[in-house]
Design an enzyme around this catalytic site. Structure first.
Site, PDB file in Angstrom:
ATOM      1  N   LYS A  96      38.446  31.543  29.234  1.00  0.00           N
ATOM      2  CA  LYS A  96      37.244  32.065  29.902  1.00  0.00           C
ATOM      3  C   LYS A  96      36.013  32.015  28.985  1.00  0.00           C
ATOM      4  CE  LYS A  96      39.840  34.942  33.149  1.00  0.00           C
ATOM      5  NZ  LYS A  96      39.890  36.237  33.876  1.00  0.00           N
ATOM      6  N   TYR A  99      37.719  32.084  43.127  1.00  0.00           N
ATOM      7  CA  TYR A  99      38.143  33.489  43.236  1.00  0.00           C
ATOM      8  C   TYR A  99      38.019  34.038  44.662  1.00  0.00           C
ATOM      9  CZ  TYR A  99      38.760  34.084  38.182  1.00  0.00           C
ATOM     10  OH  TYR A  99      39.216  34.014  36.885  1.00  0.00           O
ATOM     11  N   PHE A 145      34.514  44.035  42.170  1.00  0.00           N
ATOM     12  CA  PHE A 145      34.162  43.291  40.961  1.00  0.00           C
ATOM     13  C   PHE A 145      33.837  41.828  41.225  1.00  0.00           C
ATOM     14  CE2 PHE A 145      38.851  43.295  41.295  1.00  0.00           C
ATOM     15  CZ  PHE A 145      39.149  41.936  41.197  1.00  0.00           C
ATOM     16  N   ARG A 157      52.375  34.056  32.316  1.00  0.00           N
ATOM     17  CA  ARG A 157      51.882  35.426  32.536  1.00  0.00           C
ATOM     18  C   ARG A 157      52.424  36.369  31.444  1.00  0.00           C
ATOM     19  NH1 ARG A 157      47.901  36.296  36.768  1.00  0.00           N
ATOM     20  NH2 ARG A 157      48.589  38.450  36.666  1.00  0.00           N
ATOM     21  N   THR A 186      46.486  42.132  33.003  1.00  0.00           N
ATOM     22  CA  THR A 186      45.077  41.859  33.333  1.00  0.00           C
ATOM     23  C   THR A 186      44.143  42.703  32.483  1.00  0.00           C
ATOM     24  OG1 THR A 186      45.782  41.430  35.611  1.00  0.00           O
ATOM     25  CG2 THR A 186      43.423  41.776  35.232  1.00  0.00           C
ATOM     26  N   ARG A 234      45.849  38.122  25.731  1.00  0.00           N
ATOM     27  CA  ARG A 234      44.808  39.069  26.161  1.00  0.00           C
ATOM     28  C   ARG A 234      44.695  40.237  25.185  1.00  0.00           C
ATOM     29  NH1 ARG A 234      45.907  38.656  32.703  1.00  0.00           N
ATOM     30  NH2 ARG A 234      44.177  37.228  33.176  1.00  0.00           N
ATOM     31  N   ASN A 236      38.685  39.001  29.879  1.00  0.00           N
ATOM     32  CA  ASN A 236      40.043  39.099  29.334  1.00  0.00           C
ATOM     33  C   ASN A 236      40.586  37.759  28.831  1.00  0.00           C
ATOM     34  OD1 ASN A 236      40.407  37.983  31.831  1.00  0.00           O
ATOM     35  ND2 ASN A 236      41.795  39.558  32.602  1.00  0.00           N
ATOM     36  N   HIS A 267      42.854  32.989  32.052  1.00  0.00           N
ATOM     37  CA  HIS A 267      43.404  33.074  33.404  1.00  0.00           C
ATOM     38  C   HIS A 267      44.772  32.412  33.411  1.00  0.00           C
ATOM     39  CE1 HIS A 267      43.730  32.591  37.803  1.00  0.00           C
ATOM     40  NE2 HIS A 267      44.190  31.391  37.532  1.00  0.00           N
ATOM     41  N   GLU A 309      45.246  25.741  42.354  1.00  0.00           N
ATOM     42  CA  GLU A 309      44.295  25.812  41.235  1.00  0.00           C
ATOM     43  C   GLU A 309      44.283  24.502  40.428  1.00  0.00           C
ATOM     44  OE1 GLU A 309      45.518  29.475  39.331  1.00  0.00           O
ATOM     45  OE2 GLU A 309      44.703  30.685  40.974  1.00  0.00           O
TER      46      GLU A 309
HETATM   47  N1  UDP Z   1      38.806  41.647  37.091  1.00  0.00           N
HETATM   48  C1  UDP Z   1      37.728  42.494  36.905  1.00  0.00           C
HETATM   49  N2  UDP Z   1      37.848  43.802  37.292  1.00  0.00           N
HETATM   50  C2  UDP Z   1      38.979  44.304  37.866  1.00  0.00           C
HETATM   51  C3  UDP Z   1      40.066  43.439  38.048  1.00  0.00           C
HETATM   52  C4  UDP Z   1      39.950  42.115  37.663  1.00  0.00           C
HETATM   53  O1  UDP Z   1      36.678  42.078  36.411  1.00  0.00           O
HETATM   54  O2  UDP Z   1      39.030  45.497  38.199  1.00  0.00           O
HETATM   55  C5  UDP Z   1      38.678  40.241  36.704  1.00  0.00           C
HETATM   56  C6  UDP Z   1      39.503  39.858  35.473  1.00  0.00           C
HETATM   57  O3  UDP Z   1      38.752  38.879  34.736  1.00  0.00           O
HETATM   58  C7  UDP Z   1      40.732  39.251  36.098  1.00  0.00           C
HETATM   59  C8  UDP Z   1      40.153  38.544  37.324  1.00  0.00           C
HETATM   60  O4  UDP Z   1      39.138  39.434  37.778  1.00  0.00           O
HETATM   61  O5  UDP Z   1      41.387  38.351  35.209  1.00  0.00           O
HETATM   62  C9  UDP Z   1      41.109  38.274  38.446  1.00  0.00           C
HETATM   63  O6  UDP Z   1      41.798  39.479  38.757  1.00  0.00           O
HETATM   64  P1  UDP Z   1      43.355  39.502  39.036  1.00  0.00           P
HETATM   65  O7  UDP Z   1      43.692  40.809  39.625  1.00  0.00           O
HETATM   66  O8  UDP Z   1      43.737  38.264  39.817  1.00  0.00           O
HETATM   67  O9  UDP Z   1      43.983  39.451  37.570  1.00  0.00           O
HETATM   68  P2  UDP Z   1      44.737  38.273  36.795  1.00  0.00           P
HETATM   69  O10 UDP Z   1      45.546  37.513  37.788  1.00  0.00           O
HETATM   70  O11 UDP Z   1      43.669  37.434  36.145  1.00  0.00           O
HETATM   71  O12 UDP Z   1      45.585  38.978  35.781  1.00  0.00           O
HETATM   72 MG    MG Z   2      45.012  36.638  39.566  1.00  0.00          MG
END
Ligand code: UDP
Ligand code: MG
Length: 140
Positions: free
Chosen positions: A11, A51, A59, A87, A93, A104, A114, A117, A128
């Protein structure tokens, strides 16, 4: 794709602060092979499409602004059980909840920024990978 591929992004916060090399080293050391890779900058509309699943979340607009704020590195990664193994390597996350030693935990600066992705399912990994790469840009 039989579960052997996942999609990842380094990112903007991590690229901007020189963490591309260290993140790639961790990915390599964990046994992932790089099947495709390039540095790009997403437009706002690309980030909105990427997204789209989060479009109703509070968010969303901030996330789109962040993800289009600078260059990112997009990759297709190959590994047995790639989605779940990646993961595990990146951690939760929210970096506050990420296991020690995860990407992370080491490189995130906030829940939003974070660092990386990783796809959350084989179905999304296919979507994707196809979102960013043509067949000619894939080597494994
Ligand atoms: N994110 C954020 N605020 C939140 C949750 C997620 O800014 O409360 C951002 C964060 O960068 C995250 C992305 O949105 O990686 C996508 O969220 P997701 O729940 O899909 O998490 P991920 O799959 O990336 O772990
Ligand atoms: Mg996700």
């Amino acid at each position: 794709m039989n579960g052997n591929y996942t999609f990842s992004i380094i990112k903007p916060n991590a690229v901007r602060t020189g963490k591309t090399g260290p993140v790639l080293a961790m990915i390599n050391e964990a046994g992932f092979e790089i099947a495709a890779m390039k540095m790009i900058r997403m437009s706002v509309s690309q980030a909105e499409n990427f997204y789209a699943v989060h479009k109703d979340k509070p968010f969303f607009s901030s996330l789109v602004e962040f993800m289009s704020s600078g260059p990112i590195v997009v990759m297709i990664l190959k590994h047995t059980d790639a989605v779940d193994e990646f993961r595990k390597l990146i951690g939760a996350t929210d970096p506050a909840n990420a296991e020690p030693g995860t990407i992370r935990k080491l490189f995130a600066v906030s829940l939003q920024m974070n660092a990386v992705h990783g796809s959350d399912s084989d179905e999304n990994a296919i979507r994707e990978c196809d979102f960013f790469f043509t067949p000619e840009e894939r080597f494994l």
